[in-house]
Design an enzyme around this catalytic site. Structure first.
Site, PDB file in Angstrom:
ATOM      1  N   ASN A 136       0.823  -1.217   0.000  1.00  0.00           N
ATOM      2  CA  ASN A 136       0.000   0.000   0.000  1.00  0.00           C
ATOM      3  C   ASN A 136       0.860   1.272   0.000  1.00  0.00           C
ATOM      4  O   ASN A 136       0.355   2.359   0.240  1.00  0.00           O
ATOM      5  CB  ASN A 136      -0.939  -0.019   1.215  1.00  0.00           C
ATOM      6  CG  ASN A 136      -0.174  -0.125   2.536  1.00  0.00           C
ATOM      7  OD1 ASN A 136       1.050  -0.014   2.560  1.00  0.00           O
ATOM      8  ND2 ASN A 136      -0.889  -0.319   3.628  1.00  0.00           N
ATOM      9  N   HIS A 138       3.360   1.896   2.098  1.00  0.00           N
ATOM     10  CA  HIS A 138       3.879   2.333   3.399  1.00  0.00           C
ATOM     11  C   HIS A 138       5.405   2.238   3.444  1.00  0.00           C
ATOM     12  O   HIS A 138       6.020   1.408   2.776  1.00  0.00           O
ATOM     13  CB  HIS A 138       3.207   1.615   4.582  1.00  0.00           C
ATOM     14  CG  HIS A 138       3.612   0.193   4.804  1.00  0.00           C
ATOM     15  ND1 HIS A 138       2.713  -0.790   5.175  1.00  0.00           N
ATOM     16  CD2 HIS A 138       4.821  -0.440   4.752  1.00  0.00           C
ATOM     17  CE1 HIS A 138       3.350  -1.928   5.334  1.00  0.00           C
ATOM     18  NE2 HIS A 138       4.629  -1.755   5.084  1.00  0.00           N
ATOM     19  N   GLU A 143       1.499   4.225   7.499  1.00  0.00           N
ATOM     20  CA  GLU A 143       0.440   3.669   6.666  1.00  0.00           C
ATOM     21  C   GLU A 143      -0.278   4.781   5.891  1.00  0.00           C
ATOM     22  O   GLU A 143      -0.213   5.950   6.300  1.00  0.00           O
ATOM     23  CB  GLU A 143      -0.581   2.943   7.563  1.00  0.00           C
ATOM     24  CG  GLU A 143      -0.001   1.768   8.341  1.00  0.00           C
ATOM     25  CD  GLU A 143       0.126   0.498   7.504  1.00  0.00           C
ATOM     26  OE1 GLU A 143       0.173   0.581   6.260  1.00  0.00           O
ATOM     27  OE2 GLU A 143       0.194  -0.580   8.108  1.00  0.00           O
TER      28      GLU A 143
HETATM   29  C1  F6R Z   1       9.893  -2.908   8.190  1.00  0.00           C
HETATM   30  C2  F6R Z   1       9.361  -1.865   7.367  1.00  0.00           C
HETATM   31  C3  F6R Z   1       8.238  -2.112   6.401  1.00  0.00           C
HETATM   32  C4  F6R Z   1       8.642  -3.099   5.308  1.00  0.00           C
HETATM   33  C5  F6R Z   1       7.481  -3.314   4.333  1.00  0.00           C
HETATM   34  C6  F6R Z   1       7.824  -4.317   3.264  1.00  0.00           C
HETATM   35  O1  F6R Z   1      10.929  -2.408   8.999  1.00  0.00           O
HETATM   36  O2  F6R Z   1       9.813  -0.796   7.476  1.00  0.00           O
HETATM   37  O3  F6R Z   1       7.876  -0.889   5.822  1.00  0.00           O
HETATM   38  O4  F6R Z   1       9.754  -2.603   4.628  1.00  0.00           O
HETATM   39  O5  F6R Z   1       6.354  -3.751   5.028  1.00  0.00           O
HETATM   40  O6  F6R Z   1       7.961  -5.563   3.846  1.00  0.00           O
HETATM   41  P1  F6R Z   1       8.511  -6.818   3.022  1.00  0.00           P
HETATM   42  O7  F6R Z   1       9.922  -6.526   2.716  1.00  0.00           O
HETATM   43  O8  F6R Z   1       8.353  -7.959   3.975  1.00  0.00           O
HETATM   44  O9  F6R Z   1       7.646  -6.919   1.819  1.00  0.00           O
END
Ligand code: F6R
Length: 250
Positions: A136, A138, A143
């Site tokens: 999304n 983030h 968020e």
């Molecule tokens: C975690 C963080 C999150 C992840 C995001 C992507 O420290 O900052 O923003 O980078 O949720 O997560 P993955 O890499 O698991 O797809």
């Protein structure tokens, strides 16, 4: 923004690790902003490999992580402190006293957030901030919302993030509903931002980050205002950018 397209996850990880290693070589006492999640695991593996081979040293590096689940201790195997120890800190020559992750068990979470901002400011902010990106849009746990939040803050995780993170827990009910996250202030104050993305599922988020309007509905879109952003993605994650004719380095 400089955008590097790599063939697959392994090549993306290698490229991202080279950029981080270069930052450490340039300034051995640098401050690295770090992320968790699936995407950086390959990058951390490369850094560990080079450190074990004697080609890289974290001895003088300080790290600040983006976020932590509220309610999880650093010993919980799904906490982000545990993740960092397990994937990087336990395997390199870093002094763990100089690795910082928000305290998910702090009795006063708001005070913990304020202290975290003070700490990152006192360190002079990250020289390089590594980011993954949510489906999304983030970054950290910022968020989609109606406004950007500057400070480190407690956030309610969205259903889509809870769904995405259920894979790491026994079931959906065990996924914490809140997290402490750096706001966009510390992220934007970093000297350089390195955003990594892998897989088709990230293609829309990456496209909106680069080509969409700057809006808190896609928190990563604020990076358009940062003067030094490098995006490293694999072909699948960058597919919508390429289809739109955005120039990428290969
Ligand atoms: C975690 C963080 C999150 C992840 C995001 C992507 O420290 O900052 O923003 O980078 O949720 O997560 P993955 O890499 O698991 O797809």
């Amino acid at each position: 923004m400089r955008i590097y397209m790599e063939k697959d996850y392994a090549a993306m990880s290698r490229r991202a690790a080279h950029i981080i290693a270069a930052e450490i070589h340039k300034n051995p006492a640098c401050v690295l902003g770090l992320a968790t999640g699936s995407t950086p695991i390959g990058t951390y593996q490369k850094l560990v490999e080079w450190c074990k081979a004697g080609d890289l040293s974290f001895a003088e590096v300080t790290t600040v992580n983006l976020d932590e689940y509220k309610g999880l201790s650093g010993e919980h195997d799904q906490s982000y402190r545990y993740f960092m120890n397990d994937n990087l800190f336990n395997h390199v020559d870093i002094d763990k006293d100089f690795t910082f992750v928000p305290d998910g068990l702090a009795e006063d979470a708001e005070a913990e957030c304020a202290e975290y901002d003070e700490l990152v400011e006192a360190l002079g902010y990250a020289d390089l901030q590594l980011l993954g990106i949510g489906h999304n849009g983030h970054i950290g746990f910022n968020e989609p919302d109606t406004c950007f939040t500057k400070e480190t803050h407690v956030v309610n995780l969205t259903d889509s993030t809870i769904d995405a993170n259920t894979r790491f827990f026994a079931n959906r009910d065990e996924v914490p509903r809140q997290a402490l996250t750096m706001g966009v202030g510390c992220i934007m104050a970093a000297g350089r931002v390195l955003l990594i993305a892998s897989g088709e599922g990230k293609a829309d988020a990456v496209y909106n980050t680069v080509c969409g309007p700057i809006t808190p509905e896609c928190p990563a879109s604020i990076l358009q205002l940062h003067p030094d952003v490098v995006i490293v993605g694999d072909e699948a994650a960058l597919s919508k950018l390429v289809a739109a004719g955005v120039e990428v380095c290969k």
